[in-house]
Enzyme design. Sequence first.
Site, PDB file in Angstrom:
ATOM      1  N   ASP A  26      39.509  41.702  34.762  1.00 46.60           N
ATOM      2  CA  ASP A  26      40.797  41.585  35.435  1.00 46.60           C
ATOM      3  C   ASP A  26      40.810  42.437  36.697  1.00 46.60           C
ATOM      4  OD1 ASP A  26      41.770  39.937  33.470  1.00 46.60           O
ATOM      5  OD2 ASP A  26      42.832  41.527  32.389  1.00 46.60           O
ATOM      6  N   PRO A  27      41.656  42.087  37.671  1.00 48.06           N
ATOM      7  CA  PRO A  27      41.753  42.908  38.887  1.00 48.06           C
ATOM      8  C   PRO A  27      42.062  44.378  38.601  1.00 48.06           C
ATOM      9  CG  PRO A  27      42.869  40.818  39.211  1.00 48.06           C
ATOM     10  CD  PRO A  27      42.484  40.863  37.755  1.00 48.06           C
TER      11      PRO A  27
END
Length: 287
Positions: free
Chosen positions: A38-39
């Site tokens: 995920d970012p």
Amino acid sequence: MDGIVIVDKPAGWTSQDVTARLRRVFGTRRIGHGGTLDPLATGVLPVFVGRATRAVEFFESAEKRYVATLLLGRATDTQDISGATLRACEPHVSLPELEAVLPPFTGQIEQTPPMYSALKVHGQKLCDLARRGQEVAREKRAITVFSLEVLRFAPPRAELRVHCSKGTYIRTLCADIGESLGCGGCMETLRRTSAGRFSIEQAVALSDLLSAESPADYLLPVDTLFAELPAVTLTLRQEARCRNGNAFSLPLDDGRYRVYARSGEFLMLGRAENGVMSTVKSFFAAP
């Protein structure tokens, strides 16, 4: 350039952002990553370059290790701190109470994928549907959490160490633990410390890679991925058959092998069966 680079992904970048940028760094479009982060997350992101992309399929089932911060008392729509708060409270949870709810989250368990994920339902990404305010039914998926332990507890935060199978959503694990405690919870930070045989100690900061005069220096040979397998070196005649995709006699125990030319070139991942060696996947350069 061919090989595997272990990137220490910074927060704020998607895994696709990293591979897109590294296409320019390495001057090739043949780049793929081994497991989405995920970012918000940081840490180990193996990136396969050139012919090494042929090995990605053998990495897809790799186990992962993480250190995550669980924030108790806040539930969000994304299951991490980037999302909108659904409810909040002042959690009153002790360390023994936290540790008492962890055993049901270990071993072989089922997990419902979050709406904010890249999984597709009827050809549409769940995250795209979620951004439009839609929620759809998701089938639970079988995962394995090999170990789950509390490293530090300073309410309302708990630092957890997780060793798990592919497909495990740590965000969902945090949210589910919060629910089981009755106060809700979300993931505040996440760092992947290893993926398969690759660890954070081998990782290079993305900023260092982007500014490197010789980025190829950071590439690991593709056969690194198969280092646990026995190696075998072929004769010239066997090598010729190998390069033509033909099977050949080789009196070895049944199993998989790293197969090399006399020059030391890594030729293929091979399988021996009943004294015959065949190709599982070749990695030599085309003539």
